[in-house]
Design an enzyme around this catalytic site. Structure first.
Site, short mmCIF file in Angstrom:
data_model
loop_
_atom_site.label_atom_id
_atom_site.label_comp_id
_atom_site.label_asym_id
_atom_site.label_seq_id
_atom_site.Cartn_x
_atom_site.Cartn_y
_atom_site.Cartn_z
N LYS A 122 0.74 -1.21 -0.14
CA LYS A 122 -0.01 -0.07 -0.13
C LYS A 122 0.88 1.28 0.09
CE LYS A 122 -2.30 -1.13 3.72
NZ LYS A 122 -1.93 -2.57 3.83
N THR A 123 1.84 1.43 0.95
CA THR A 123 2.62 2.39 1.09
C THR A 123 3.37 2.85 -0.22
OG1 THR A 123 2.96 2.24 3.49
CG2 THR A 123 4.56 3.80 2.29
N GLU A 166 -3.78 5.49 1.57
CA GLU A 166 -3.85 4.16 2.08
C GLU A 166 -4.90 3.93 2.76
OE1 GLU A 166 -0.53 2.59 3.91
OE2 GLU A 166 1.02 3.90 3.01
#
Length: 465
Positions: A122-123, A166
């Site tokens: 996600k990051t 996110e």
């Protein structure tokens, strides 16, 4: 376009303001004109200093006196315990308590949100979108779970109408968001304190997909079993467009080639019958797929694919995601946030592809007792991809110890898989241990989601001496 402050967030107080997710929301509120305050266990961190530069008041430690009586709300994350003295004081004063996810959802209101979900990646994917959209002059707002290039660079209030964030599945709070575009990178069993089975994970992601606004788009990894299962479950939903990406022949956006070039990769995709080739400035197949997910999301918002593909080359990484910390005595030290077996495997394979004949040494710190209990064997098997590893004690984070759950679970599995593993219970001794193992040309990875990242500078200093 300048969205105003969400209702009741004119004077918010954050408990645990130094956390990656919390600090980003605090920064955006401050940039929108809020009088933001908060507390953190470490009041002297670089993140705290970056917040102060935006006019945020940051207190060190947690006491009831830190909460101002005129605060309009108290913002918390799932990590804040019920006995926190500032939370108790908020109850006494009748100040509303707002979960971090609700605050983030309020910040997205009125904009075109892209929500990036998945058990891992996600990051990186959120960062790729933030950097590339910014490079195109679109000035997006974004909230990322890690810093791009400096403390406090994990969030930004932009003038554009896109908000990239996110979407955290760990505690089901991603159900709060209503994105125009959602990405599902993968779906695997994790966060064992909140999910008892993979079926619960799937159901949670299905609920997340149901929050996409009518006419919105779901971007999903075609070749990842969990993501593909969710795509099958939501196929045919009215008002939802599903776009798949991957190396499979029937993917909507097909990856035809990933060419390693040292610590970068060249990626070729076919989209709407057209071939595009662009550079990803981090190594490995895993990160190449993240970049294609970002490409697909941007295209879904109407951004020309060739422009976005070129802009993705501006992304040069995010802290703790295969971040080069330095080199000493011919040894490179790289930091990896990987703490789930799939992430560990992806990062080790990426570094192996870039390392050539160099040895890879890993300093691994397990994260959470529950994760180690459920996935410790797989973590150990992942460490077999390294030439040698040093395994530390479990970083507890928000958890209390579990009987019989120690790093020995990982060590035993690693040795059973043929790995060369050393147990080290004293974190301060690691620099000396690595200095005794490393030779010129080696690569050292500090790996894990806890404070193992602090060991990189110490290892470099010891190697230099």
């Amino acid at each position: 376009m300048k969205p105003g402050l969400p209702t009741a967030m004119e004077r918010p107080h954050f408990i645990g303001i130094g956390g990656a997710g919390m600090s980003g929301i605090a920064k955006i509120l401050a940039q929108r004109g809020g009088q933001v305050a908060g507390s953190d266990a470490r009041g002297d961190s670089e993140t705290a200093d970056a917040l102060r530069a935006h006019g945020v008041t940051v207190h060190g430690g947690h006491t009831a006196d830190h909460l101002a009586a005129d605060s309009t709300c108290v913002v918390v994350s799932s990590a804040i315990r019920a006995d926190n003295p500032e939370l108790a004081r908020a109850a006494e004063l009748g100040i509303p308590v707002v979960h971090r996810s609700d605050a983030l959802a309020a910040l997205m209101d009125g904009l075109r949100p892209i929500a990036v979900a998945g058990t891992h990646g996600k990051t990186t994917t959120t960062s790729m979108l933030a950097v590339s959209l910014s490079a195109l002059g679109l000035d997006p707002s974004y909230a990322i779970g890690g810093d791009l290039d400096a403390p406090g660079s994990n969030a930004h209030h932009g003038e554009g109408d896109i908000f990239v964030a996110e979407a955290d599945e760990s505690d089901r709070t991603f159900h709060k968001y209503s994105p125009q575009v959602a990405i599902i990178l993968n779906a695997e069993l994790d966060h064992h304190a909140n999910y008892a089975s993979i079926e619960e994970i799937y159901e949670s992601f299905e609920t997340f997909v149901g929050k996409i606004v009518p006419g919105g788009t779901l971007v999903v990894a075609h070749g990842q079993e969990g993501a593909a299962e969710i795509a099958r479950r939501v196929a045919g939903r009215e008002g939802l467009t599903v776009v798949t990406y991957g190396e499979e022949e029937d993917a909507d956006i097909r990856i035809t080639k990933i060419t390693p070039r040292g610590l970068t990769s060249e990626v070729t995709v076919v989209l709407d019958g057209r071939m595009l080739t662009f550079t990803v400035s981090v190594p490995g197949r895993h990160y190449a797929h993240n970049a294609v997910a970002a490409l697909a999301a941007g295209v879904a918002l109407g951004i020309p694919a060739h422009n976005l593909a070129s802009a993705l080359g501006k992304y040069t990484g995010v802290k703790r995601r295969l971040q080069l910390k330095g080199e000493a005595a011919g040894v490179q030290v790289i930091d990896s946030y990987a703490h789930h077996p799939t992430e560990m495997t992806a990062d080790l394979e990426a570094i192996r592809g870039a390392a050539g004949d160099s040895r890879i040494l890993v300093v691994f710190q397990p994260h959470l007792f529950s994760r180690t209990q459920e996935l410790g064997k797989e973590m150990g098997q992942a460490l077999a991809l390294a030439d040698a590893s040093v395994v530390l004690d479990i970083y507890p984070a928000r958890e209390d110890p579990l009987p019989g759950v120690t790093s020995e679970i990982i060590i035993a599995a690693a040795r059973a898989a043929g790995a060369d593993v050393t147990a080290e219970h004293d974190k301060t001794a690691v620099a000396d241990v690595i200095a005794g193992m490393a030779k010129p040309g080696d690569l050292v990875l500090t790996m894990g989601a806890g404070d193992v990242t602090d060991l990189g500078p110490a290892i470099l200093t010891r190697l230099s001496s």
